[in-house]
Scaffold this motif. Structure first.
Motif, short mmCIF file in Angstrom:
data_model
loop_
_atom_site.label_atom_id
_atom_site.label_comp_id
_atom_site.label_asym_id
_atom_site.label_seq_id
_atom_site.Cartn_x
_atom_site.Cartn_y
_atom_site.Cartn_z
N TYR A 172 -6.95 -97.70 -106.02
CA TYR A 172 -6.61 -96.28 -106.13
C TYR A 172 -6.91 -95.50 -104.85
CZ TYR A 172 -6.42 -97.57 -111.05
OH TYR A 172 -6.11 -98.19 -112.24
N LEU A 173 -7.26 -96.20 -103.77
CA LEU A 173 -7.66 -95.53 -102.53
C LEU A 173 -6.55 -94.60 -102.03
CD1 LEU A 173 -9.82 -95.33 -100.29
CD2 LEU A 173 -8.57 -97.12 -99.07
N TYR A 174 -6.89 -93.33 -101.85
CA TYR A 174 -6.02 -92.28 -101.33
C TYR A 174 -4.83 -91.96 -102.24
CZ TYR A 174 -8.79 -92.64 -97.08
OH TYR A 174 -9.85 -92.65 -96.17
N SER A 175 -4.83 -92.47 -103.46
CA SER A 175 -3.76 -92.10 -104.39
C SER A 175 -3.89 -90.62 -104.77
CB SER A 175 -3.81 -92.97 -105.64
OG SER A 175 -5.06 -92.86 -106.31
N ALA A 176 -5.11 -90.17 -105.03
CA ALA A 176 -5.33 -88.78 -105.42
C ALA A 176 -5.04 -87.84 -104.25
CB ALA A 176 -6.76 -88.59 -105.90
N GLU A 177 -5.45 -88.23 -103.05
CA GLU A 177 -5.21 -87.39 -101.87
C GLU A 177 -3.72 -87.27 -101.59
OE1 GLU A 177 -9.41 -88.81 -101.63
OE2 GLU A 177 -7.48 -89.74 -102.12
N THR A 178 -2.98 -88.36 -101.80
CA THR A 178 -1.52 -88.32 -101.61
C THR A 178 -0.87 -87.42 -102.65
OG1 THR A 178 -1.57 -90.60 -100.74
CG2 THR A 178 0.56 -89.73 -101.47
N TYR A 179 -1.27 -87.58 -103.89
CA TYR A 179 -0.76 -86.76 -104.98
C TYR A 179 -0.99 -85.27 -104.68
CZ TYR A 179 -0.41 -84.81 -109.73
OH TYR A 179 -0.08 -84.05 -110.83
N ASP A 180 -2.21 -84.92 -104.32
CA ASP A 180 -2.54 -83.52 -104.08
C ASP A 180 -1.79 -82.95 -102.86
OD1 ASP A 180 -4.16 -83.21 -106.26
OD2 ASP A 180 -6.05 -83.47 -105.17
N ALA A 181 -1.62 -83.76 -101.81
CA ALA A 181 -0.90 -83.28 -100.63
C ALA A 181 0.53 -82.89 -100.98
CB ALA A 181 -0.90 -84.35 -99.54
N ILE A 182 1.18 -83.68 -101.82
CA ILE A 182 2.55 -83.38 -102.21
C ILE A 182 2.62 -82.17 -103.13
CG2 ILE A 182 4.53 -84.27 -103.53
CD1 ILE A 182 3.85 -87.05 -102.41
N VAL A 183 1.70 -82.09 -104.09
CA VAL A 183 1.70 -80.95 -105.00
C VAL A 183 1.42 -79.65 -104.24
CG1 VAL A 183 0.50 -79.88 -106.95
CG2 VAL A 183 1.05 -82.31 -107.02
N ILE A 184 0.45 -79.67 -103.34
CA ILE A 184 0.13 -78.47 -102.55
C ILE A 184 1.35 -78.04 -101.72
CG2 ILE A 184 -1.24 -77.62 -100.60
CD1 ILE A 184 -3.56 -79.36 -101.72
N SER A 185 2.05 -79.00 -101.13
CA SER A 185 3.24 -78.69 -100.33
C SER A 185 4.32 -78.04 -101.19
CB SER A 185 3.78 -79.97 -99.69
OG SER A 185 2.84 -80.55 -98.82
N ALA A 186 4.53 -78.57 -102.39
CA ALA A 186 5.53 -78.02 -103.29
C ALA A 186 5.17 -76.60 -103.72
CB ALA A 186 5.68 -78.92 -104.52
N LEU A 187 3.91 -76.38 -104.05
CA LEU A 187 3.46 -75.05 -104.45
C LEU A 187 3.60 -74.06 -103.30
CD1 LEU A 187 0.28 -76.05 -106.50
CD2 LEU A 187 2.47 -75.22 -107.40
N ALA A 188 3.30 -74.51 -102.09
CA ALA A 188 3.42 -73.65 -100.91
C ALA A 188 4.88 -73.23 -100.69
CB ALA A 188 2.88 -74.36 -99.69
N ALA A 189 5.81 -74.16 -100.88
CA ALA A 189 7.23 -73.84 -100.73
C ALA A 189 7.67 -72.84 -101.80
CB ALA A 189 8.07 -75.11 -100.82
N GLN A 190 7.19 -73.02 -103.03
CA GLN A 190 7.55 -72.10 -104.11
C GLN A 190 7.02 -70.70 -103.81
OE1 GLN A 190 9.42 -72.86 -107.14
NE2 GLN A 190 9.48 -70.62 -107.04
N LEU A 191 5.79 -70.61 -103.34
CA LEU A 191 5.21 -69.31 -103.01
C LEU A 191 5.90 -68.67 -101.81
CD1 LEU A 191 1.45 -70.20 -103.52
CD2 LEU A 191 2.74 -68.52 -104.84
N ALA A 192 6.33 -69.49 -100.86
CA ALA A 192 7.02 -68.98 -99.68
C ALA A 192 8.44 -68.54 -100.02
CB ALA A 192 7.06 -70.05 -98.60
N GLY A 193 8.99 -69.06 -101.13
CA GLY A 193 10.36 -68.74 -101.49
C GLY A 193 11.35 -69.34 -100.53
#
Length: 446
Positions: free
Chosen positions: A92-113
């Motif tokens: 599971y090494l870096y699976s959580a960090e990869t997951y969070d990086a993608i989710v944070i990026s998606a949320l940032a795009a949504q907030l940026a519109g």
């Protein structure tokens, strides 16, 4: 756990230890060894259930090996979700960090519109700090669609958010132990590190209220720059699983800006040449955010290209301290913590076992030499004299047809030095270092 400076100094008189510069973590109690034995330690890319296979018929050499890696206790429910996208997943090494990086990026795009990379970058730090706390994709996307300020807490981003530099203010490390050629989960310990006060307090640009209606323009394109081949390929499956799960859950929650996120994936090959060519392909393919690279050296190598193209580079596993201050025009981020934090954890593990003559073997790149330097400094702070620490490096080979690492001379130096601890900092190729140590007569014991 981390120990006090006084406890570290007191531990020096205990037992012998070998540290392989891959990661080192020990038990709470010093362990006795014979004078001829050295304890073996590893870190990150070596502390995987898949690593012993790199040693082939000598896989038993890892038994007793300890190490550290950035990690938080993963909820069983998250592991089950990962298994749903990759039933064969064994690490599971870096699976959580990869997951969070993608989710944070998606949320940032949504907030940026917007899918504009620069606008996404301006929201990323703010996604993790201040605002209304949310802990799953659907809830966070719903708040972001309403233009609400959010504070994302996911799987690896748990205690606090990002610093102004775009990296975790706090993290935790796992102490791992090999028994019977597999990691013994029953011995794993988790230790916190970092400072919550270092989290950014800067307000991001005002969020854009978009709702669930589609926004004109292309869908958000997120790409992966992962080690499908090369020395770090053993870390690919968990990173790929984390990415697949994140994209699946984001799209199940309605996607970003009313459209499903597009996923592209490329191979960094643990090679600067290969990675640069892949980055060019991903940018040509329309990538707005590139998740990667896996290793610090590759991230540093491709950063000028991504910055020039105005794209976000977001690494889940690059830990070199130098990335904190690299010229990135505000476009580089990471969910992996800097090595300044891991170096202290490694030194504490080594000292707990009573090491007095320490050899630190590192792959010759920014990650290996950077972490090697930090560990040496931490050992010296704890009272280990400089002449009792020996630093060695080896050249990692690029390309699948390259000859294996030859550490014959270095192994003899370790033997002659009389090290009672050897820390090996490397990836899959460091199996050749361990074999060479054994061939040179360095007895590695627990």
């Amino acid at each position: 756990m981390l120990v006090s400076r006084g406890s570290r100094t007191a531990a020096l008189a205990a037992c012998a230890t070998i540290l392989l510069a891959t990661s080192a973590c020990g038990s709470d109690k010093p362990e006795e060894t014979t004078a001829q034995q050295a304890r073996l330690y590893g870190t990150d890319g070596n502390m995987l259930n898949s690593f012993p296979a790199e040693l082939k018929d000598r896989a038993d050499l890892v038994n007793g090996m300890k190490g550290t890696t950035p990690a938080t206790p993963l909820p069983e429910e998250f592991k089950s979700r990962l298994q749903s996208v990759d039933p064969k997943l064994g690490d599971y090494l870096y699976s959580a960090e990869t997951y969070d990086a993608i989710v944070i990026s998606a949320l940032a795009a949504q907030l940026a519109g917007s899918t504009d990379s620069t606008k996404i970058a301006q929201q990323i730090v703010g996604v993790t700090n201040g605002g209304e706390r949310c802990e799953n994709v659907a809830a966070c996307l719903s708040l972001a669609q309403a233009g609400r300020d959010i504070e994302y807490r996911g799987v690896s981003v748990t205690r606090s958010g990002f610093t102004d530099a775009g990296e975790p203010a706090t993290t935790s490390y796992a102490t791992l132990h090999f028994d019977g050629e597999r990691l013994n989960d029953g011995k794993t310990e988790f230790v916190g590190a970092g400072d919550e006060s270092a989290a950014s307090t800067k307000a991001p640009p005002k969020a854009s209220k978009q709702g669930k209606n589609p926004v004109p323009g292309a869908p958000l394109v997120i790409a992966g720059l992962f080690p499908k081949t090369g020395d770090l390929a053993l870390a690919y499956p968990p990173m790929a699983a984390g990415a697949t799960l994140a994209i699946k859950e984001i799209n199940a929650a309605g996607g970003v800006l009313g459209k499903k996120v597009t996923w592209l994936e490329g191979d960094d090959g643990a090679s600067a040449t290969k990675a640069k060519a892949t980055v060019a392909e991903l940018i040509e393919g329309g990538a707005d955010v590139i998740i990667g690279a896996a290793s610090s050296g590759i991230s540093l190598a491709v950063l000028p290209e991504t910055v020039q193209a105005g794209k976000v580079l977001f690494s889940p596993s690059s830990t070199d301290d130098g990335l904190t201050t690299a010229e990135d025009k505000g476009l580089f981020f990471r969910t992996a913590p800097p090595d300044s934090l891991q170096g202290r954890a490694l030194a504490d593990v080594i000292l707990r076992d009573g090491s007095q003559r320490i050899a630190i073997v590192a792959r010759k790149d920014s990650y290996g030499e950077g972490l090697q330097s930090v560990v040496k400094a931490e050992l010296e702070k704890a009272g280990i004299a400089g002449d009792r620490i020996k630093l060695l490096t080896y050249e990692p080979q690029e390309g699948e047809s390259a000859p294996p690492v030859d550490f014959t001379t270095g192994a003899k130096e370790v033997k002659d030095f009389g090290a009672d601890a050897v820390l090996v900092i490397g990836f899959g190729e460091s199996a050749q270092v361990i074999r060479a140590l054994a061939d040179a007569g360095v007895e590695m014991g627990s």
